[in-house]
Design an enzyme around this catalytic site. Structure first.
Site: not given
Length: 317
Positions: A38, A130, A169, A192, A218
């Site tokens: 694998d 992010h 937020d 938020k 967002d």
């Protein structure tokens, strides 16, 4: 372009092909195989010696498979004596793991950044991380692009005289404010609080949205719980229209279907940093291409030109 080689992992080959089309270079082939135990194996089927190598791979589902594949591509390029290795990572999913907000918790954003550098990456080209601090997790140069220009070009097709950009937020409010300046709109934000990965509470919307044309902005939409909660608060103020926009349309666990079923959501806009399966798309979805922006950044990196010019915000006419 000479002395450049672009390879793609299996995460988003169509985007890599589009980038190569804009660059005017071929997409070099990659063989990914799996041993009986694998384990993955990667072979780059083009000469890398002393060449400027770009590896295109967003970290999308299955994230761990695509991460290991990317690390092996870096290792293969380094072993093939590449002159420089740049990871073109339109979506860095581990960027959400960016702080220690609970006891004995891992900070995956920093760890995975270290893994890429250890595997041979000499530069990172990313899109809409992010949070800003993730940039500093990498010990190599990072060119951090955003999709505000592409999104702004799309929304300028509409009458924006009564538009308000709403961040779900306060953490994304700076990005929303920058986007609002680009299109000449007002800005608002949700208050938020997050209780779990898919459970949030928005107590209020800070800013004027009554009778306004709202654009919810967002960085990414995964399960869509934040946006759905925000829509409930927005409806209490009576906006004139609602559109939803993000850079990374992950749309996990049926999020796109749930958002599309909201009768007052006129449109859902995202870019193609991550692939959205054709069978999951709805009539309200609009996907914008970021291949031209990535291609221009790659060209500038290769030629030793400034990439920061791509970050600038054009003036509103």
């Amino acid at each position: 372009m000479r002395d450049i080689a672009v390879f793609s992992g299996s995460a988003h080959p169509r985007l890599a092909a589009d980038v190569c089309t804009h660059l005017g270079v071929p997409l070099s082939p990659v063989r990914v195989s799996r041993f009986a135990n694998d384990c993955l194996e990667v072979q780059l089927h083009a000469n890398c010696r002393e060449r400027d190598v770009f590896l295109v791979q967003p970290l999308v589902t299955p994230v761990q498979e695509h991460l290991v594949e990317l690390l092996l591509m870096c290792d293969a390029a380094r072993g093939a004596s590449a002159g420089r290795i740049t990871v073109v990572m339109p979506h860095y999913s581990y960027a959400r793991s960016d702080k220690k907000d609970a006891p004995r918790i891992s900070i995956g954003g920093r760890l995975v950044a270290d893994l890429m550098v250890a595997a041979g990456a000499g530069r990172i080209l990313a899109m809409t991380l992010h949070s800003p601090q993730v940039h500093g997790f990498f010990s190599v140069p990072v060119d951090h692009l955003h999709a505000r220009r592409e999104l702004a070009a799309h929304f300028r097709k509409y009458d924006l005289s009564r538009a308000t950009v709403v961040s779900p937020d306060l953490g994304n409010a700076k990005e929303a404010a920058a986007f609002a300046r680009m299109i000449g709109a007002q800005v608002a934000a949700g208050a938020k609080q997050r209780y779990a990965d898919d459970r949030v509470s928005i107590s209020a919307v800070i800013g004027d949205v009554a009778g306004r044309d709202v654009i919810v902005l967002d960085d990414e939409i995964a399960k869509g719980s934040t946006v759905l909660e925000l829509l409930e608060r927005l409806r209490e103020s009576g906006p004139r229209s609602i559109r939803v926009a993000c850079t990374h349309g992950l749309f996990a666990a049926g999020a796109l279907k749930r958002l599309s079923e909201q009768p007052d959501v006129l449109e859902i806009v995202c870019t193609d940093t991550v692939p959205v399966p054709v069978e999951e798309r709805t009539g309200k979805l609009k996907i914008l291409s970021i291949a031209p922006a990535l291609a221009e950044a790659v060209r500038r990196i290769h030629n030793g030109e400034s990439v920061s010019a791509l970050f600038g915000e054009p003036r509103i006419d």
